[in-house]
Scaffold this active site. Structure first.
Site, PDB file in Angstrom:
ATOM      1  N   ASP A 176     -32.759 -36.625 -43.688  1.00 54.48           N
ATOM      2  CA  ASP A 176     -32.311 -37.919 -43.651  1.00 54.48           C
ATOM      3  C   ASP A 176     -33.450 -38.470 -44.504  1.00 54.48           C
ATOM      4  O   ASP A 176     -34.383 -38.090 -44.901  1.00 54.48           O
ATOM      5  CB  ASP A 176     -32.486 -38.613 -42.261  1.00 54.48           C
ATOM      6  CG  ASP A 176     -31.334 -39.590 -41.962  1.00 54.48           C
ATOM      7  OD1 ASP A 176     -31.680 -40.699 -42.921  1.00 54.48           O
ATOM      8  OD2 ASP A 176     -30.381 -39.635 -41.237  1.00 54.48           O
ATOM      9  N   HIS A 254     -28.635 -41.648 -47.381  1.00 51.21           N
ATOM     10  CA  HIS A 254     -29.765 -41.022 -46.166  1.00 51.21           C
ATOM     11  C   HIS A 254     -30.449 -40.118 -46.863  1.00 51.21           C
ATOM     12  O   HIS A 254     -30.709 -38.950 -46.157  1.00 51.21           O
ATOM     13  CB  HIS A 254     -29.036 -40.704 -44.732  1.00 51.21           C
ATOM     14  CG  HIS A 254     -28.656 -41.823 -43.892  1.00 51.21           C
ATOM     15  ND1 HIS A 254     -29.525 -42.495 -43.375  1.00 51.21           N
ATOM     16  CD2 HIS A 254     -27.537 -42.386 -43.840  1.00 51.21           C
ATOM     17  CE1 HIS A 254     -29.023 -43.344 -42.688  1.00 51.21           C
ATOM     18  NE2 HIS A 254     -28.020 -43.468 -43.040  1.00 51.21           N
ATOM     19  N   GLU A 318     -22.966 -44.441 -44.513  1.00 52.92           N
ATOM     20  CA  GLU A 318     -23.846 -45.693 -44.767  1.00 52.92           C
ATOM     21  C   GLU A 318     -24.629 -45.303 -46.225  1.00 52.92           C
ATOM     22  O   GLU A 318     -25.753 -45.110 -46.310  1.00 52.92           O
ATOM     23  CB  GLU A 318     -25.112 -45.598 -43.946  1.00 52.92           C
ATOM     24  CG  GLU A 318     -24.438 -45.861 -42.514  1.00 52.92           C
ATOM     25  CD  GLU A 318     -25.280 -46.098 -41.346  1.00 52.92           C
ATOM     26  OE1 GLU A 318     -25.372 -46.903 -40.387  1.00 52.92           O
ATOM     27  OE2 GLU A 318     -26.585 -45.189 -41.441  1.00 52.92           O
TER      28      GLU A 318
HETATM   29  C1  ACM Z   1     -24.139 -42.922 -38.062  1.00 55.33           C
HETATM   30  O1  ACM Z   1     -24.545 -43.282 -36.969  1.00 55.33           O
HETATM   31  N1  ACM Z   1     -24.687 -43.533 -39.088  1.00 55.33           N
HETATM   32  C2  ACM Z   1     -23.323 -41.740 -38.459  1.00 55.33           C
END
Ligand code: ACM
Ligand code: ZN
Length: 523
Positions: A176, A254, A318
């Site tokens: 991440d 991420h 995201e």
């Molecule tokens: C997430 O909670 N962004 C998958």
């Protein structure tokens, strides 16, 4: 007699009498069931102080028997368990089914059987007939080891607890923005550089907002990663408990830890720093450069070598499109491929990653954002922003794993009164809501078969210790285990709450932390 088994077995018929495990009890097991017999033996040795011989002769009238049977209609995870005064008999089509029979047997003994007994002690198992198989094949937990790192010992302890409750997927969130946690030998900077950050965000109510709050940085360098040897150790440990470890390698969002390690992977190509704050970064992998796909190929080659899981998680959530809009490489890819916009560029990216995985004989799973711009042909969707994405994907004939934040986010508060709880990210998922989770809710009946199951997710921005992680996981993970295994959607919270009571002392005996249910959790 109430047996208090979690997850609730399909059919339980209490009998009369009991079986007593004594020093002279033997375990009869076919050669192919030896590993499960050894697991049972080790557990019973601790519970009774007796070392029970494992014998490969056919089951006698007396003793404990583990039998593999063909054509039983129990499926690959089902089992029968029958206990009477003479015999404990577990049958299943597979070793995994036998293993689950053993877990149920374990729960027929009192909680103190979980602690090694100082003196030999005979143990009494109540007579019962059980027939059991799970409703869903995917019964998972996700652990984020990026925001905070958890050592191998913690992961193994979690696998042990998962096995007791017949959970069978550990989704391991390994990369991440805030840290890259898996050694990739062909890209050494991912861990040399990407596994460390200069500071972390201090626990602060405002930090869940995703704003860069530099005033709350603790100034303490933080890092950690798993060597490939450690990864193999965890995977083998999980395998012996019939748990599939599904690794998650986040892309294209991420990915700041990867960008810091190899800046050329980004659209801008410089100025990255492993993130010290939470939230969502605008900096993402460039979807237009060929070198990005070479990077993905290299990483996934090593990942599939380490993880036997047929399905590999590639994140996909995201991913802001701001950099792609400004990037000549990304814009050239949009032009060249005839794409309409950046959402379709993301879809193009995921399709290429799917091809990379397919060439390695694996399948792709991603968060529900991979629906945007068009789903890759064979992708499985993990629905987190509620069940909507999962319903859409199942309706289109794609496999789905449900982990809606409304029922399954175990980093959310467990009480409505947030001040009564340790600081958490936000949200509210009380025990009763986790229990009521129905993975097929809202899915058209003729598409319900596309729902593989569900899982609880533990993101760890606000969780830095194993004990706190367990506090958030338990007992909600037991409610999810019940919801994913039991034959029918869960309705009787009162019944579950009572059944749960005998598991709290068991968790105590196992040294597993949990949140003691409060008045508001009572039925
Ligand atoms: C997430 O909670 N962004 C998958
Ligand atoms: Zn780009």
């Amino acid at each position: 007699m109430t047996l208090n088994i979690i997850p609730q077995p399909n059919v339980v018929t209490p009998g009369a009498g009991a079986f007593v495990v004594r020093a002279e009890t033997r375990i009869h097991a076919a050669q192919s069931a030896t590993a499960v017999a050894a697991y049972l033996d080790e557990w019973l040795r601790a519970a009774t102080g007796h070392t029970l011989p494992i014998v490969h002769t056919p089951a006698e009238k007396q003793g404990i028997a583990l039998e593999l049977v063909a054509g039983s209609d129990l499926g690959s995870e089902g089992y029968t368990l029958s206990v009477n005064g003479d015999q404990v008999r577990i049958t299943a089509e597979t070793a995994q089914g036998l293993f689950y029979g053993v877990q149920t047997l374990r729960q027929l003994l009192p909680p103190d059987a979980e602690t090694p007994s100082a003196h030999p002690v005979d143990r009494t198992i109540p007579a019962v007939d059980i027939e059991d198989r799970p409703r869903f094949a995917w019964r998972g937990l996700m652990l984020d080891v990026c925001r905070h790192f958890f050592p191998v010992s913690f992961v193994k302890k979690l696998l042990d607890t998962m096995a007791l409750y017949k959970l069978n997927v550990l989704h391991w969130h390994l990369t991440d923005d805030q840290g890259w946690r898996i050694e990739i030998k062909s890209l050494p900077r991912l861990t040399e550089v990407g596994s460390r950050r200069s500071a972390s965000t201090k626990p602060d109510k405002r930090s869940g907002s995703g704003e860069d709050l530099t005033d709350v940085l603790d100034g303490i360098p933080y890092g950690g990663f798993y060597t490939q040897e450690e990864i193999r150790e965890v995977v083998a440990y999980a395998q012996s408990r019939f748990i599939t470890v599904v690794p998650e390698i986040e892309m294209p969002g991420h990915s700041v830890a990867a960008l810091t390690s190899y800046p050329e992977l980004g659209c801008v190509g410089q100025g990255y720093e492993v993130r010290t704050t939470w939230g969502i970064a605008d900096e993402v992998l460039c979807a237009g450069k060929e070198s990005t796909y070479e990077y993905v190929e290299k990483v996934l080659s090593e990942v599939v070598d380490l993880f036997p899981s047929e399905i590999i998680h590639i994140g996909g959530d995201e991913c802001p499109k701001a950099r792609w809009r400004e990037c000549p490489h990304c814009q050239a890819a949009i032009e060249r491929e005839g794409l309409n916009d950046e959402h379709e560029l993301q879809s193009y990216f995921v399709r290429r990653v799917e091809k990379i995985l397919e060439a390695k004989g694996r399948r792709l799973i991603g968060w529900d954002e991979i629906l945007e711009g068009g789903l890759a042909p064979k992708a499985t969707v993990m629905s987190w922003r509620g069940a909507k994405g999962g319903i859409e994907a199942a309706t289109a004939g794609h496999p789905v794993v449900m982990s809606p934040n409304t029922s399954c986010y175990l980093d959310y508060y467990q009480a409505e009164d947030q001040d009564s709880e340790p600081l958490a990210i936000f949200g509210f998922v009380p025990l009763r809501r986790a229990y009521a989770f129905d993975a097929t809710e809202g899915v058209p009946a003729d598409k319900a078969g596309f729902v593989l199951g569900g899982q609880g997710n533990l993101w760890t921005e606000y969780i830095s210790t194993g004990s706190h992680a367990e506090y958030m996981l338990f007992p909600r993970a037991l409610a999810l285990a019940d919801a994913l295994w039991a034959a029918h959607p869960r309705q009787d919270y009162t019944e579950f709450f009572e059944r749960l009571q005998s598991h709290l002392p068991r968790l105590d005996q196992l040294g597993v932390n949990y949140r003691q249910p409060k008045d508001a959790d009572r039925p």
